[in-house]
Design a protein around this motif. Structure first.
Motif: not given
Lengths: 254, 305
Positions: A2, A5, A88-89, B77, B80-81, B96, B100, B104-105, B107-109, B112, B152-153
């Protein structure tokens, strides 16, 4: 993951900033100017080019770190992009660290760019490459990493203009605090000396990263000093990042 | 049916100004959201809706009270998963492109490879944004941002979707599409928390609602329980007779051509109107009993405050 990123995205954002290129332009201008300045000098012209060149990398790198670093977190809050991100987590420290590393990457690339141009200008004058200059540049980069962390700390609780002023003040104090050391040596032991000693420990000493004179005048630099300076930078930067995380951890995003 | 989200006496005050002045925004909010329902969070502007949502998502820290998401403390955190969030007036990195942005989101989550590509394609399609996927977000309209924000959500396949005024910037068609997406989320077994001040949206799709006014929950429950089935009045449209014939039976609201619209409050009057119309060879065009709406409850509550 994270963190990387967020770092990549920060880099993507930072490289779009026009301030970066404006500062790069002025740095290049200074390198070129140093050649003319050399012409006016009696004695060793090359030293002037090296001196001005290294000082330019240091100065413009510092301005990049401060001007971009102070807006780093503020922009996210101001533009409210932080809402979806922190929903986000992810931990808040991951966000901050990602931002920091993204900017350090930007600063690194800019330092490399400035150094290459500087070395080319120097090469055109001397037709030799002095690798020892890289040591001075490397330590300038360490200092810039520390300054980025300073800007980040201030940007977690203040507006960019104020944070820039605070960071600039930190930079100036950092480069003048060595004079305290001189003062400590000159005054008699007692209360005043003790206070000065404490002050010297608390205040940053950015002169630890300054090897410009040694390199330009080709003086020997003890390895131990290099190691100590590196360790100083590492510990101080880690401390600043921790401070930023602590401030940021309980912040409300209204 | 388990509780997906629970707030227990949540308080929050903001401090403003140079000499800080305290403003109590949330005054002991308590409610819960059941699994699989669409929960409407209703309140006028400035009532504390967004503050509640920010407290749930840990963007602000409540002064007192406890919030649990799937039984997990909201401060972690991990809670919020399984949550997706679309903020009011979504703001995103405008440099972006839509694609893109979703990447990005993803990748954060931790999404892949092939799965990431598939998901991005699927959600762009779901919100109707595949054509604008390679445009920078700065060129998007508000409605388009709202759509890509919803994508995104939903990226992490959340079990709880929190939407803050999701239909704010949308045109009528967009609103209908959004409503359909939300109803579909429910069909997929997801729980939806929907904050809005637009009553029709909530009335149309929500199972349960909570009404917040000036930082306090003033009413909550199933929509059917809140809205009484009692007939408030009946609207009768009569043709071929003048309004004066009915003046003693109901209130004449409007008359156009040979039609008269009457508001009749008493039930026995309706029979008399029907008889009168038959006797005088008139015609009853329509007869609609009006029951209480969410709007009536809401307006009543706001007025009481």
């Amino acid at each position: 993951m994270k963190v990387s990123t967020i770092a990549r995205n920060t880099f993507k954002e930072a490289k779009r900033d026009r301030v970066l290129y404006l500062l790069l332009f002025f740095a290049i201008l200074c390198f070129l100017l140093s050649r003319f300045l050399g012409l006016l000098t009696v004695g060793d012209r090359v030293k002037i080019i090296k001196d001005v060149g290294l000082a330019s990398i240091s100065l413009f790198g510092m301005l990049m770190a401060i001007l971009m670093g102070t807006g780093l977190v503020y922009k996210e809050i101001d533009k409210k992009t932080i809402f979806t991100l922190l929903a986000k987590p992810i931990h808040r420290w991951e966000f901050l660290l990602g931002k920091y590393l993204g900017l350090v990457l930007t600063i690194f690339i800019m330092t490399v760019l400035m150094s290459v141009i500087f070395l080319v200008v120097l090469f055109l004058h001397t037709f030799t490459i002095e690798w020892s200059l890289l040591i001075a540049i490397l330590y300038i980069f360490f200092e810039l990493c520390l300054m980025t962390a300073v800007a980040l700390v201030f940007s977690t609780f203040s507006t960019p203009i104020l944070a820039s002023l605070y960071s600039l003040a930190f930079y100036l104090i950092g480069h003048l605090s060595w004079s305290l050391e001189l003062l400590i040596k000159k005054i008699k032991s007692g209360g005043g000396r003790a206070i000065l000693k404490v002050l010297y420990i608390i205040l940053p000493d950015l002169e630890n990263f300054n090897f410009k004179t040694e390199v330009v005048h080709q003086l020997p630099i003890p390895t131990k000093l290099l190691g100590l300076s590196f360790a100083y930078g590492l510990v101080y930067t880690a401390f600043l990042l921790l401070l930023a995380i602590l401030i940021f951890r309980r912040r409300d995003f209204i | 049916m388990g509780k997906v989200l629970e707030l227990d006496r949540v308080y929050k005050a903001y401090k403003f100004g140079f000499i800080p002045k305290k403003k109590q925004v949330l005054k002991g909010i308590s409610f819960y959201v059941n699994e699989g329902e669409i929960f409407g969070y209703l309140g006028p502007n400035g009532a504390g809706k967004t503050t509640t949502i920010k407290s749930i998502l840990n963007l602000i820290f409540p002064d007192a009270g406890r919030i649990t998401i799937f039984g997990e403390d909201s401060l972690k955190p991990r809670a919020r998963e399984k949550v997706g969030f679309l903020p009011e007036n979504p703001y995103f990195y405008d440099y972006l492109t839509g694609r893109e942005f979703l990447a990005f989101y993803a990748d954060l989550l931790g999404i892949h490879g092939q799965q990431k590509e598939e998901k991005i394609k699927y959600f762009l399609n779901l919100v109707g944004m595949e054509k604008a996927a390679d445009l920078q977000l700065r060129k998007y309209s508000r409605g388009m941002l709202q759509r890509v924000g919803l994508a995104q959500a939903l990226l992490n396949d959340p079990a709880l979707v929190i939407l803050d005024e999701p239909m704010g910037g949308l045109d009528p068609i967009g609103r209908k599409e959004f409503r359909d997406i939300i109803v579909n989320l429910k069909k997929e077994g997801k729980t939806v928390f929907l904050s809005s001040h637009i009553l029709q949206d909530i009335e149309m799709i929500c199972d349960r609602v909570a009404i917040i006014l000036a930082g306090e929950i003033v009413n909550q429950g199933y929509l059917g329980d809140l809205i009484s089935e009692k007939v408030l009045y009946t609207e009768v449209i009569v043709a071929g007779l003048p309004a004066s014939e009915f003046s003693h039976l109901g209130e004449s609201v409007s008359a156009s051509g040979n039609r008269v619209l009457l508001k009749v409050y008493e039930e026995q009057h309706i029979d008399r109107i029907i008889r009168l119309v038959q006797e005088k060879n008139g015609k009853i065009i329509s007869l609609i009993p009006r029951t209480e709406t969410l709007e009536d409850i809401f307006v009543g509550l706001v007025k009481n405050q």
